[in-house]
Design an enzyme around this catalytic site. Structure first.
Site, PDB file in Angstrom:
ATOM      1  CG  HIS A 116      10.970  -4.596  40.521  1.00  0.00           C
ATOM      2  ND1 HIS A 116      11.193  -5.682  41.350  1.00  0.00           N
ATOM      3  CD2 HIS A 116      11.682  -3.567  41.032  1.00  0.00           C
ATOM      4  CE1 HIS A 116      12.010  -5.307  42.328  1.00  0.00           C
ATOM      5  NE2 HIS A 116      12.321  -4.035  42.158  1.00  0.00           N
ATOM      6  CG  MET A 167      15.074  -0.129  36.829  1.00  0.00           C
ATOM      7  SD  MET A 167      15.658  -1.730  36.249  1.00  0.00           S
ATOM      8  CE  MET A 167      17.260  -1.281  35.548  1.00  0.00           C
ATOM      9  CB  SER A 168      11.435   0.168  42.323  1.00  0.00           C
ATOM     10  OG  SER A 168      12.408   0.723  43.195  1.00  0.00           O
ATOM     11  CG  ASN A 212      25.073   0.862  39.884  1.00  0.00           C
ATOM     12  OD1 ASN A 212      24.095   0.504  40.563  1.00  0.00           O
ATOM     13  ND2 ASN A 212      24.942   1.494  38.744  1.00  0.00           N
ATOM     14  CB  ALA A 260      19.432  -1.054  44.700  1.00  0.00           C
ATOM     15  CE1 TYR A 299      12.959  -6.473  37.209  1.00  0.00           C
ATOM     16  CE2 TYR A 299      13.139  -4.177  37.906  1.00  0.00           C
ATOM     17  CZ  TYR A 299      13.360  -5.520  38.135  1.00  0.00           C
ATOM     18  OH  TYR A 299      13.973  -5.935  39.290  1.00  0.00           O
ATOM     19  CD  GLU A 300       9.393  -8.678  39.325  1.00  0.00           C
ATOM     20  OE1 GLU A 300       9.613  -9.801  39.796  1.00  0.00           O
ATOM     21  OE2 GLU A 300       8.879  -7.754  39.991  1.00  0.00           O
ATOM     22  CG  HIS A 307      13.173  -8.626  45.314  1.00  0.00           C
ATOM     23  ND1 HIS A 307      12.964  -7.353  45.772  1.00  0.00           N
ATOM     24  CD2 HIS A 307      14.192  -8.547  44.447  1.00  0.00           C
ATOM     25  CE1 HIS A 307      13.825  -6.531  45.197  1.00  0.00           C
ATOM     26  NE2 HIS A 307      14.581  -7.236  44.378  1.00  0.00           N
ATOM     27  CB  SER A 327      18.084  -4.755  45.791  1.00  0.00           C
ATOM     28  OG  SER A 327      17.258  -4.720  44.668  1.00  0.00           O
ATOM     29  CG  HIS A 358      21.203  -8.182  39.370  1.00  0.00           C
ATOM     30  ND1 HIS A 358      20.429  -7.179  39.919  1.00  0.00           N
ATOM     31  CD2 HIS A 358      20.855  -9.319  40.030  1.00  0.00           C
ATOM     32  CE1 HIS A 358      19.658  -7.690  40.865  1.00  0.00           C
ATOM     33  NE2 HIS A 358      19.900  -8.984  40.951  1.00  0.00           N
TER      34      HIS A 358
HETATM   35  N1  HPA Z   1      20.209   1.991  36.845  1.00  0.00           N
HETATM   36  C1  HPA Z   1      18.935   1.629  37.077  1.00  0.00           C
HETATM   37  N2  HPA Z   1      18.554   0.960  38.139  1.00  0.00           N
HETATM   38  C2  HPA Z   1      19.486   0.621  39.049  1.00  0.00           C
HETATM   39  C3  HPA Z   1      20.829   0.947  38.873  1.00  0.00           C
HETATM   40  C4  HPA Z   1      21.210   1.680  37.707  1.00  0.00           C
HETATM   41  O1  HPA Z   1      22.392   2.029  37.496  1.00  0.00           O
HETATM   42  N3  HPA Z   1      21.499   0.461  39.951  1.00  0.00           N
HETATM   43  C5  HPA Z   1      20.570  -0.142  40.746  1.00  0.00           C
HETATM   44  N4  HPA Z   1      19.343  -0.056  40.196  1.00  0.00           N
END
Ligand code: HPA
Length: 274
Positions: free
Chosen positions: A83, A211-212, A235, A113, A85-86, A61, A30, A247
């Site tokens: 991903h 998530m990757s 974050n 990220a 999750y997609e 992306h 990201s 996001h």
């Molecule tokens: N959790 C999961 N995936 C993420 C996060 C998070 O806090 N930040 C960026 N990708």
């Protein structure tokens, strides 16, 4: 068609577009898409044109393979990833990395990220991935093993090459950064975690959550590639700060850090390709 034949069809197609023999592969996470602009003598191929690559859905992306050189070292850059999750099949998620493996890269740098769990990680920090925990709920190597890709039971005791970790740390120090090393834990997403889940992940030894990356790292090691990983902590994970996650916060932080991150990649990638 078997997975292996699909991989080789993609490899052949890519070779028909560029004679480059990349030594190092990169997956841009990201906010890092801009890095692809730093590739010299670039040949960019949209994923949609490569046989058996899926179309990319998420904004930010781009979905292109960029072949060229970085400081003189031939490289293959995946600008955008699939991903889980997609809704993609896990084999589609790891397909591009396997294609790069068969294209001849010897090492792979994965970026992402992530949410910071470890006490000292702050939004905007980079983290050198030292190890991972796979809690995605599945393993990309499940199913019949193809010995042409790698062994049935590949060793995962040093997924993230220790020498590469040192290379990244030294390069970072050279530009005034001091990234910590930590454990990246992957969940399937796409919902962010609850505070109770983050307390659990902390107890399990995770420093950052995302998530990757993990499926790609597992498949790269399966193929015998040397792997490196860098997370951008965008974050604080849920419950570590009281603020809700968004996001937008993730993309804003990734954007704020991207100049440093790109600078680091420009130094590191040629060293991983040597
Ligand atoms: N959790 C999961 N995936 C993420 C996060 C998070 O806090 N930040 C960026 N990708």
């Amino acid at each position: 068609m078997e997975a292996y034949e699909k991989i080789m069809a993609a490899v052949e197609f890519i070779r028909s577009r560029s004679p480059l023999a990349p030594r190092v592969g990169v997956v841009l996470g990201s906010g890092l898409g801009e890095f692809a602009g730093r590739v010299e003598d670039a040949v960019a191929i949209p994923y949609g044109e490569i046989p058996h690559f899926k179309k990319v859905s998420i904004a930010g992306h781009a979905g292109r393979l960029v072949l060229g050189s970085i400081n003189g070292v031939p490289a293959a850059v995946l600008q955008g990833r699939y991903h889980f999750y997609e809704g993609h099949d896990i084999l589609d998620v790891v397909f591009p990395v396997r294609v790069l493996g068969k294209l001849g890269i010897r090492s792979l740098l994965l970026t992402n990220a992530a949410g910071g769990i470890g006490g000292e990680l702050r939004p905007g920090d980079l983290m050198i991935i030292r190890d991972h925990i796979n809690l995605m709920g599945l393993n990309p190597l499940r199913g019949a093993n193809d010995e042409r890709l790698g062994p049935r039971f590949p060793d995962m005791s040093a997924v993230y090459d220790p020498e590469f970790q040192d290379v990244i740390a030294a390069a970072a120090a050279g530009i005034g950064l001091a990234p910590r090393r930590g454990v990246y834990l992957a969940l399937s997403g796409p919902s962010y975690e609850t505070p109770a889940e983050i307390r659990m992940l902390a107890a399990l030894g995770a420093d950052a959550v995302g998530m990757s990356t993990v499926p790609e790292a597992v498949c790269a090691r399966h193929m015998g590639l040397r792997v490196a990983g860098i997370s951008c902590v965008t974050n604080l994970a849920a419950g570590i700060s009281q603020a809700p996650l968004s996001h937008r916060e993730v993309t804003e932080t990734a954007d704020r850090v991207k100049n440093d991150f790109i600078k680091l990649l420009e130094i590191v990638i040629p060293k991983l390709g040597k």
